[in-house]
Design an enzyme around this catalytic site. Structure first.
Site, PDB file in Angstrom:
ATOM      1  N   GLU A 154      -5.140   3.928   5.697  1.00 58.82           N
ATOM      2  CA  GLU A 154      -4.895   3.629   4.395  1.00 58.82           C
ATOM      3  C   GLU A 154      -5.556   4.836   3.389  1.00 58.82           C
ATOM      4  OE1 GLU A 154      -5.717  -0.321   2.265  1.00 58.82           O
ATOM      5  OE2 GLU A 154      -6.734   1.144   0.954  1.00 58.82           O
ATOM      6  N   ARG A 157       0.767  -1.111   0.054  1.00 59.70           N
ATOM      7  CA  ARG A 157      -0.131  -0.020   0.184  1.00 59.70           C
ATOM      8  C   ARG A 157       0.658   1.313  -0.120  1.00 59.70           C
ATOM      9  NH1 ARG A 157      -3.136  -3.446  -0.848  1.00 59.70           N
ATOM     10  NH2 ARG A 157      -4.942  -3.880   0.188  1.00 59.70           N
ATOM     11  N   SER A 186     -10.906  -0.622   2.841  1.00 59.45           N
ATOM     12  CA  SER A 186     -10.002  -0.747   4.160  1.00 59.45           C
ATOM     13  C   SER A 186      -9.601   0.560   4.725  1.00 59.45           C
ATOM     14  CB  SER A 186      -8.869  -1.455   4.041  1.00 59.45           C
ATOM     15  OG  SER A 186      -9.095  -2.927   3.545  1.00 59.45           O
TER      16      SER A 186
END
Ligand code: FAD
Ligand code: EPU
Length: 339
Positions: free
Chosen positions: A334, A165, A239
C-alpha cells in the site's frame, strides 16, 4: 518567489522517519506558487516528488531531484442546501484538522476517517478508508494542475475511478498532476456509520441519545491509538500492505486449511485481513536491527530508530515471500516506495 533549499534531511517530513536527504527542496502555498513550481527548470529538468504529510511513503535512499511540499491551505464553503454543505479544502490542510472542523460544524461524513495522518490533497490518491467508510462516499471533485501542460482542471468523482486503496492518481495520473484542492459534500443530517465490528463493540454501551459525531470520532481515535504506533514515537506508514482480495474459490480452499482465517465480503469475492496472514507466518513483534513488525498490528512495519528504507523493504519482501509460500497469496504494497 519559491525558495529552494539543497541537501536537506527529509527525516521530519515523512512518518517512517528514516534518515534520507532531498537534493533540492521547496514548499508551495498557493495555486500561483504551484504554477511557478512547474515552470522551474529544476522541476522540468530533474525528477520531482510532491509531498504531503509523508505518511504513506517509504524512501529507499536519498532523493535525487526536487521535493515539493504542498502547503496550500484554506477551507471554504462553496454551496449549501438543507441537506448538504459543499466544502473546498486546500490540499495542504492536515486531514485530521479537516475532520475536527467538520465535527465542530456538526457536518457528517468523515468522522470515521478521524486521525488518519497526512494531507487532504493526498486523501483521494488511495481513497483513504477506515472503520467502514471511504473518502469516495463524500468526495465531489478535485482541482488538479497537469504538470506537463500547465492546465488546471476539475476532476469529478467518477473520473477518479475510486476503488479500495486505489484511484486514477495511482495509475494514469501518477506523477502527472498536483492535487491543489478537493471538494467534499458533508451532510447536515449525519447518519452514524457503526458497521465496523471494532467500532460497534466499543460503542455498545452508548445509548442512541449519547451518540454524536464527536463521540464516534473520539472512540475511533481511542481504538487507533491503542493499536497503531504513533509515528512521532515509532516510525511507520500505517498498513504496509493492502488487504488482499481473492475469489470465493480461493477463499474456500484457505478456510478449509485455516478455519480461523479473518475475511470480509468484497465486490470481487473475499477480502482477507493481511494482518492475520502476516501474524500466522510468525512475524508479529519481529525485529531485525531497527526494522520490525508492530507487536499489536502485524500489518504495520516500523522503524525503531535507525532503520534504513532498504532494511524495511527487505523485511517487507521476506514477509511477502512467507505469505506466498504459506497461503499462495501475493500481498501488494500500500505504501508508495520512492526509489
Ligand atoms: P504522502 O505520504 O505525502 O504522499 C503519498 C503519495 O501521494 C506520494 O506518492 C506523493 O507523491 C503523492 N502526493 C501527496 N500529495 C499530493 C498532491 N497534493 N498532489 C499529487 N500527489 C501527491 N490510510 C488509510 O487509507 N486509512 C487509514 O486508516 C490509515 N491509517 C494510517 C495510520 C498511520 C499511523 C499512518 C502513518 C498512515 C495511515 N494511513 C492510512 C496512510 C496515510 O495516512 C494516507 O495514505 C494519507 O492519505 C497519506 O497522506 P500524505 O499527505 O501523508 O501523503
Ligand atoms: N488481525 C490479526 N492480526 C493482526 C492484525 C489484524 O489477526 O496483527 C485481524 C484481526 O482479526 C482484526 C482484523 O485483522 O480484527 C482487522 O484488523 P484492523 O481492524 O486493525 O484492520 P486492518 O484490516 O488490519 C484496515 C486498514 C487500516 C484501517 C483499518 C480500520 C488496510 C490495508 N488497512 O486495517 O488502514 O485503519 O482497517 O478500518 O485496508 C492504512 O491504510 O494505512 C490503515 C491503517
Amino acid at each position: 518567489m519559491l525558495s529552494i533549499i539543497h541537501n536537506i534531511s527529509l527525516k521530519p517530513f515523512h512518518t517512517f522517519h528514516t534518515e534520507v536527504t532531498a537534493e533540492h527542496f521547496t514548499q508551495f502555498q498557493s495555486v500561483d506558487d504551484s504554477k511557478e513550481l512547474i515552470h522551474l527548470p529544476l522541476f522540468k529538468n530533474t525528477s520531482h516528488l510532491i509531498l504531503g504529510g509523508g505518511s504513506n511513503i517509504l524512501f529507499t535512499g536519498n532523493v535525487k531531484g526536487l521535493v515539493a511540499l504542498n502547503k496550500i491551505s484554506g477551507i471554504t464553503i462553496l454551496a449549501e442546501n438543507e441537506k448538504f454543505m459543499q466544502v473546498e479544502i486546500g490540499a495542504g490542510e492536515n486531514w485530521h484538522d479537516v475532520v475536527l472542523w467538520s465535527i465542530e460544524k456538526n457536518l457528517g461524513g468523515i468522522e470515521n476517517l478521524s486521525l488518519i495522518p497526512g494531507s487532504a490533497g493526498a486523501a483521494p490518491i488511495q481513497n483513504i478508508g477506515a472503520y467502514g467508510v471511504e473518502l469516495k462516499e463524500v468526495f465531489v471533485s478535485a482541482e488538479i494542475l497537469l504538470t506537463e501542460t500547465g492546465e488546471i482542471k476539475k476532476i469529478s468523482k467518477e473520473e477518479c475511478q475510486f476503488g479500495y486503496r486505489d484511484s486514477i492518481f495511482k495509475r494514469e495520473l501518477k506523477n502527472k498532476c498536483i492535487i491543489l484542492k478537493i471538494t467534499l459534500a458533508l451532510t447536515k443530517n449525519p447518519v452514524f456509520r457503526l458497521e465496523y465490528t471494532a467500532l460497534a463493540d466499543a460503542l455498545k454501551s452508548v445509548t442512541t441519545h449519547d451518540l454524536s459525531l464527536k463521540k464516534i470520532s473520539d472512540t475511533i481515535c481511542h481504538i487507533r491509538t491503542s493499536k497503531l504506533p504513533n509515528p512521532e514515537v515509532t516510525g511507520n506508514a500505517g498498513s504496509f500492505f493492502k488487504n488482499p482480495e481473492i475469489s470465493q474459490e480461493k477463499y474456500q480452499q484457505i478456510s478449509n486449511d485455516f478455519p480461523s482465517v479473518v475475511a470480509y465480503n468484497s465486490g470481487k469475492g473475499k477480502k482477507l485481513a493481511a494482518g492475520w496472514l502476516i501474524e500466522q507466518c510468525g512475524w508479529k513483534g519481529y525485529r531485525k536491527g531497527d526494522a520490525g513488525v508492530h507487536d499489536r498490528q502485524a500489518l504495520v512495519l516500523v522503524n525503531y530508530g535507525k532503520a534504513t528504507g532498504a532494511e524495511i523493504i527487505n523485511l517487507a519482501l521476506e514477509i511477502k515471500d512467507s505469505v506466498r509460500k504459506k497461503f499462495g497469496i501475493e500481498l501488494e504494497m500500500e505504501v508508495n516506495v520512492i526509489d
